[in-house]
Design an enzyme around this catalytic site. Structure first.
Site, PDB file in Angstrom:
ATOM      1  N   GLY A  11       0.798  -1.221   0.000  1.00 34.70           N
ATOM      2  CA  GLY A  11       0.000   0.000   0.000  1.00 34.70           C
ATOM      3  C   GLY A  11       0.829   1.269   0.000  1.00 34.70           C
ATOM      4  CG  ASN A  12       4.567   1.535   2.185  1.00 36.63           C
ATOM      5  OD1 ASN A  12       4.429   0.518   1.493  1.00 36.63           O
ATOM      6  ND2 ASN A  12       5.637   1.735   2.937  1.00 36.63           N
ATOM      7  CE  LYS A 128      -7.191  -7.166   0.181  1.00 36.64           C
ATOM      8  NZ  LYS A 128      -5.890  -7.335   0.808  1.00 36.64           N
ATOM      9  CE  LYS A 212       0.749  -6.213  -2.055  1.00 35.61           C
ATOM     10  NZ  LYS A 212       0.186  -6.206  -0.729  1.00 35.61           N
ATOM     11  CE  LYS A 274       2.346  -7.273   3.576  1.00 39.06           C
ATOM     12  NZ  LYS A 274       1.555  -7.146   2.341  1.00 39.06           N
TER      13      LYS A 274
HETATM   14  N1  LIG Z   1       5.170  -9.941  12.656  1.00 42.00           N
HETATM   15  C1  LIG Z   1       5.232  -8.811  11.949  1.00 42.00           C
HETATM   16  N2  LIG Z   1       6.406  -8.373  11.431  1.00 42.00           N
HETATM   17  C2  LIG Z   1       6.478  -7.223  10.730  1.00 42.00           C
HETATM   18  N3  LIG Z   1       5.397  -6.433  10.458  1.00 42.00           N
HETATM   19  C3  LIG Z   1       4.195  -6.817  10.940  1.00 42.00           C
HETATM   20  C4  LIG Z   1       4.060  -8.013  11.714  1.00 42.00           C
HETATM   21  N4  LIG Z   1       2.739  -8.154  12.044  1.00 42.00           N
HETATM   22  C5  LIG Z   1       2.111  -7.089  11.522  1.00 42.00           C
HETATM   23  N5  LIG Z   1       2.972  -6.277  10.857  1.00 42.00           N
HETATM   24  C6  LIG Z   1       2.529  -5.033  10.154  1.00 42.00           C
HETATM   25  O1  LIG Z   1       2.039  -5.441   8.892  1.00 42.00           O
HETATM   26  C7  LIG Z   1       2.286  -4.381   7.954  1.00 42.00           C
HETATM   27  C8  LIG Z   1       2.156  -4.919   6.539  1.00 42.00           C
HETATM   28  O2  LIG Z   1       0.812  -5.154   6.256  1.00 42.00           O
HETATM   29  P1  LIG Z   1      -0.032  -4.159   5.327  1.00 42.00           P
HETATM   30  O3  LIG Z   1       0.292  -2.732   5.679  1.00 42.00           O
HETATM   31  O4  LIG Z   1      -1.443  -4.602   5.407  1.00 42.00           O
HETATM   32  O5  LIG Z   1       0.551  -4.564   3.911  1.00 42.00           O
HETATM   33  P2  LIG Z   1       0.810  -3.809   2.521  1.00 42.00           P
HETATM   34  O6  LIG Z   1       2.190  -3.227   2.597  1.00 42.00           O
HETATM   35  O7  LIG Z   1       0.715  -4.915   1.518  1.00 42.00           O
HETATM   36  O8  LIG Z   1      -0.249  -2.766   2.335  1.00 42.00           O
HETATM   37  C9  LIG Z   1       3.660  -3.914   8.334  1.00 42.00           C
HETATM   38  O9  LIG Z   1       3.938  -2.626   7.861  1.00 42.00           O
HETATM   39  C10 LIG Z   1       3.607  -3.976   9.883  1.00 42.00           C
HETATM   40  O10 LIG Z   1       3.164  -2.750  10.409  1.00 42.00           O
HETATM   41  N1  LIG Z   2      -5.825  -6.603  -3.433  1.00 42.58           N
HETATM   42  C1  LIG Z   2      -5.024  -6.355  -2.356  1.00 42.58           C
HETATM   43  O1  LIG Z   2      -4.502  -7.266  -1.688  1.00 42.58           O
HETATM   44  O2  LIG Z   2      -4.828  -5.014  -2.073  1.00 42.58           O
HETATM   45  P1  LIG Z   2      -4.078  -4.367  -0.813  1.00 42.58           P
HETATM   46  O3  LIG Z   2      -2.722  -5.026  -0.739  1.00 42.58           O
HETATM   47  O4  LIG Z   2      -3.998  -2.893  -1.126  1.00 42.58           O
HETATM   48  O5  LIG Z   2      -4.918  -4.677   0.386  1.00 42.58           O
END
Ligand SMILES: Nc1ncnc2c1ncn2[C@@H]1O[C@H](COP(=O)(O)OP(=O)(O)O)[C@@H](O)[C@H]1O
Ligand SMILES: NC(=O)OP(=O)(O)O
Length: 319
Positions: A11-12, A128, A212, A274
């Site tokens: 996302g970021n 989701k 994703k 992940k």
């Molecule tokens: N065990 C873990 N180790 C590292 N990060 C974790 C853990 N559990 C939760 N997180 C959090 O999960 C986040 C990633 O998930 P998310 O922000 O939903 O993913 P995306 O980057 O795909 O948008 C990390 O930035 C962190 O803040």
């Molecule tokens: N489709 C999907 O997983 O999107 P985000 O990673 O933005 O949640």
């Protein structure tokens, strides 16, 4: 031999707070600069990306539709819109970043359909999160008014949730692979792909958003990638995350990280998908590895100096 990597953008990499088109394009320009390092190193890259915030916002925008002249579009079509939108921004950003480094390459987006099982239990248990965050009170009110489902998202607030079936296959994987092997940079499987099911009339889109990370893992498998790189908001995966005993994972085997999954170290809906995707890709062959890290550390991770690297037997560096 040239290495092929699938890079899944979190996302970021696309949006950090400001959901305007300008802000998202600026974020992608920063992201693209980091990805050029992989091209300079002679790697073939396939870029995939999330769409949770974007597809949720596109869906909300459908509320402005008029039912006859300007009908609202269903969720699968909103997913396709999000692929086109982010792919277009990313093509511009990649071409700009490449030209700043004197590299000329085609960058192309493939609208990607992902086959799911119509009997996937996820269709009756939405998980989701998409779109913006709300307070609990706001979420309760919207749920009552619209008969949609909202849940708390990993301590960050309440969000609408939709079904998220597992990817079974990527319909366009052969053409994606051909494009990559011809030397093009390919953006595909955006937002986990557009979910489709098999029917007697052919493939039909369904109301869902695929994760994703799982879809990127399936793509990496089908194009026989050397590495799956999952970029997110942290440099490493941790056990005891956010506790005084927090410990960074660097070079981990599939067996080791599976034991951490069983002990509940990874949050559902954020880090858990992940690490599950990481395991699924790495366990298919000793030559395959998954890296989970931040955008800033991505290239250092490939050369073995950063990130969490998951492999069957412990990592060797990719380049
Ligand atoms: N065990 C873990 N180790 C590292 N990060 C974790 C853990 N559990 C939760 N997180 C959090 O999960 C986040 C990633 O998930 P998310 O922000 O939903 O993913 P995306 O980057 O795909 O948008 C990390 O930035 C962190 O803040
Ligand atoms: N489709 C999907 O997983 O999107 P985000 O990673 O933005 O949640």
């Amino acid at each position: 031999m040239k290495k092929k990597v699938v890079i899944a953008l979190g996302g970021n990499a696309i949006q950090s707070g400001d959901a305007s088109a300008v802000a998202q394009q600026q974020a992608l320009e920063t992201t693209a600069k980091q990805l050029v390092d992989f091209i300079e190193q002679g790697m073939d890259i396939i870029i995939s990306h999330g769409n949770g915030p974007q597809v949720g916002n596109i869906l909300l925008q459908q509320a402005a539709a008029d039912s006859i002249k300007n009908p609202a579009m269903p969720l699968d079509t909103c997913g396709a819109m999000s692929q086109g939108m982010i792919g277009y921004w990313m093509q511009n950003a990649m071409e700009k970043a490449l030209s700043e480094r004197g590299i000329i390459k085609n960058v192309v987006t493939v609208v990607t359909r992902v086959l799911v099982d119509k009997n996937d239990p996820a269709f009756v248990n939405p998980t989701k999160p998409i779109g913006p965050f709300y307070s609990e009170d706001e979420a309760q009110r919207i749920m009552e008014e619209t008969h949609t489902c909202f849940k708390e998202d990993a301590g960050r607030g309440w969000r609408r949730v939709v079904a998220s079936p597992k990817p079974v296959s990527i319909m366009e994987h052969s053409v994606i692979n051909s494009l990559v092997e011809q030397g093009n940079i390919v953006i595909s499987t955006g937002g986990g792909g557009i979910p489709v099911i098999e029917t007697e009339n052919g493939l039909t889109g369904v109301e869902a958003v695929i994760d994703k990370d799982f879809a990127s893992q399936k793509l990496a498998e089908l194009v026989d990638a050397d590495a799956l790189i999952i970029l997110t908001g942290v440099d490493n995966v941790y056990i005891d995350f956010n506790k005084p005993t927090q410990k960074k994972l660097e070079d981990v085997t599939v067996a080791e990280i599976k034991s951490y999954i069983e002990s509940g170290h990874f949050a559902a809906g954020s880090m858990l998908p992940k690490v599950e995707a990481a395991v699924s890709f790495a366990e298919t062959s000793p030559g395959r590895k998954t890296i989970i890290t931040s955008l800033e550390k991505a290239f250092n991770a490939i050369v073995g100096k950063a990130g969490t690297v998951v492999s069957l037997q412990g990592a060797e560096v990719l380049v």
